[in-house]
Structure formats: C-alpha cells, structure tokens
Motif scaffolding. Structure first.
Motif, PDB file in Angstrom:
ATOM      1  N   THR A 107      10.682  -1.267 -11.955  1.00 39.45           N
ATOM      2  CA  THR A 107       9.807  -2.326 -11.458  1.00 39.45           C
ATOM      3  C   THR A 107       9.229  -1.897 -10.119  1.00 39.45           C
ATOM      4  O   THR A 107       9.954  -1.392  -9.252  1.00 39.45           O
ATOM      5  CB  THR A 107      10.575  -3.651 -11.276  1.00 39.45           C
ATOM      6  OG1 THR A 107      11.671  -3.435 -10.400  1.00 39.45           O
ATOM      7  CG2 THR A 107      11.087  -4.165 -12.606  1.00 39.45           C
ATOM      8  N   HIS A 110       5.839  -3.322  -5.003  1.00 40.03           N
ATOM      9  CA  HIS A 110       4.684  -4.078  -4.495  1.00 40.03           C
ATOM     10  C   HIS A 110       3.536  -3.988  -5.496  1.00 40.03           C
ATOM     11  O   HIS A 110       3.549  -3.149  -6.386  1.00 40.03           O
ATOM     12  CB  HIS A 110       4.245  -3.517  -3.134  1.00 40.03           C
ATOM     13  CG  HIS A 110       3.672  -2.131  -3.222  1.00 40.03           C
ATOM     14  ND1 HIS A 110       4.474  -1.001  -3.351  1.00 40.03           N
ATOM     15  CD2 HIS A 110       2.398  -1.684  -3.230  1.00 40.03           C
ATOM     16  CE1 HIS A 110       3.696   0.064  -3.420  1.00 40.03           C
ATOM     17  NE2 HIS A 110       2.434  -0.325  -3.348  1.00 40.03           N
ATOM     18  N   ARG A 111       2.563  -4.863  -5.319  1.00 38.23           N
ATOM     19  CA  ARG A 111       1.361  -4.807  -6.146  1.00 38.23           C
ATOM     20  C   ARG A 111       0.489  -3.668  -5.663  1.00 38.23           C
ATOM     21  O   ARG A 111       0.429  -3.394  -4.459  1.00 38.23           O
ATOM     22  CB  ARG A 111       0.585  -6.113  -6.032  1.00 38.23           C
ATOM     23  CG  ARG A 111       1.302  -7.274  -6.693  1.00 38.23           C
ATOM     24  CD  ARG A 111       0.517  -8.543  -6.562  1.00 38.23           C
ATOM     25  NE  ARG A 111      -0.822  -8.391  -7.136  1.00 38.23           N
ATOM     26  CZ  ARG A 111      -1.727  -9.345  -7.133  1.00 38.23           C
ATOM     27  NH1 ARG A 111      -1.468 -10.500  -6.567  1.00 38.23           N
ATOM     28  NH2 ARG A 111      -2.906  -9.150  -7.679  1.00 38.23           N
ATOM     29  N   ASN A 113      -2.544  -1.641  -4.246  1.00 33.37           N
ATOM     30  CA  ASN A 113      -3.711  -1.998  -3.447  1.00 33.37           C
ATOM     31  C   ASN A 113      -4.964  -1.432  -4.130  1.00 33.37           C
ATOM     32  O   ASN A 113      -4.884  -0.851  -5.208  1.00 33.37           O
ATOM     33  CB  ASN A 113      -3.567  -1.502  -1.999  1.00 33.37           C
ATOM     34  CG  ASN A 113      -3.433   0.009  -1.920  1.00 33.37           C
ATOM     35  OD1 ASN A 113      -3.914   0.733  -2.776  1.00 33.37           O
ATOM     36  ND2 ASN A 113      -2.744   0.467  -0.873  1.00 33.37           N
ATOM     37  N   ARG A 117      -5.015   0.982  -7.387  1.00 39.59           N
ATOM     38  CA  ARG A 117      -5.576   0.462  -8.630  1.00 39.59           C
ATOM     39  C   ARG A 117      -6.624   1.405  -9.199  1.00 39.59           C
ATOM     40  O   ARG A 117      -6.648   1.702 -10.387  1.00 39.59           O
ATOM     41  CB  ARG A 117      -6.206  -0.913  -8.373  1.00 39.59           C
ATOM     42  CG  ARG A 117      -5.505  -2.040  -9.059  1.00 39.59           C
ATOM     43  CD  ARG A 117      -6.226  -3.361  -9.009  1.00 39.59           C
ATOM     44  NE  ARG A 117      -7.276  -3.534  -8.046  1.00 39.59           N
ATOM     45  CZ  ARG A 117      -7.125  -4.059  -6.831  1.00 39.59           C
ATOM     46  NH1 ARG A 117      -5.934  -4.433  -6.407  1.00 39.59           N
ATOM     47  NH2 ARG A 117      -8.154  -4.206  -6.026  1.00 39.59           N
TER      48      ARG A 117
END
Length: 131
Positions: A107, A110-111, A113, A117
């Motif tokens: 997992t 963090h998402r 950036n 992406r």
C-alpha cells in the motif's frame, strides 16, 4: 402445465440481483444454469430445481426451496433457497484468498502528486502490451 415462477423473477425475489432486468441479463448471458443447462429468462423453476449462479467472482450452487415472484426482506429471501455445502466452502475459500491477496499487496504511503501521476501514465502507456 405445472405451476412455477419465472427464473428472472425468482432470482430478483431471492435477492441475487438488484433488479429484475439485471437478473434477466444474467440468465441471457449464460451466468445462470438450471439443472446444469443454460436457460431463458422465461424458464419456470419449481422447488427442487438446482441453480448455478455466477456473479462476478462469486459462484453459488443453490436448490430452490420455495417460490416467490415478489421481493421481500432479506430474511424472507433466504428461505427461498438452500445453498449446497460445497458451494459455501468454495465461496468462503475464494473470499479468504482474495482477503489474503489484498493483505499481501503493498500500500502506498501517500497519493501520487502531479509529477508521479504523469510518470505512472507514461509508464502504463509505454508498457501497455507487456502486461
């Protein structure tokens, strides 16, 4: 002719599908088998009929216990059929395997950036045929 209930209506009443049209599509698509053979949505089922129902990754093998063409509560829907022991064991085993598979997946912390992406999109585009 013997009394019975349409299979698409029974599947909806037994809460295997959210709408009758989804039940009809599943029957037409071969996702539901009646006594081991493909059926049409207008096929009537009687108590004792064995159904094999596939919905996504889940698969049930059930025996029709009662008839209903009206959708009731979940507790009433459970009385309409009896699932075989092999079917229960297989579904529980598959659910456990999916749970363990998700636990083993890493997992992210963090998402991604904007730059990350774009890098991911570029990687997927460049390696589309490799997967």
């Amino acid at each position: 002719m013997s009394e019975g209930t349409r299979i698409d209506s029974w599947l909806w009443a037994a809460r295997f599908f959210k709408t009758r049209s989804l039940a009809k599509q599943a029957v037409e698509g071969g996702k539901v088998q009646v006594d081991g053979s493909k059926a049409k949505p207008s096929k009537t089922v009687q108590p004792g009929t064995e159904l094999e129902i596939r919905k996504g990754e889940q698969k049930w093998t059930v025996r029709v216990e009662a008839l209903s063409s009206k959708r009731g509560s979940a507790s009433i829907a459970e009385t309409l059929y009896r699932e075989t022991e092999q079917s229960k064991a297989a579904r529980e085993s598959a659910a456990e395997n999916r749970r363990l598979g998700r636990a083993a997946m890493p997992t992210p912390d963090h998402r991604p950036n904007k730059k990350e992406r774009r890098d991911l999109q570029r990687f997927r585009r460049d390696h589309e045929g490799d997967l």
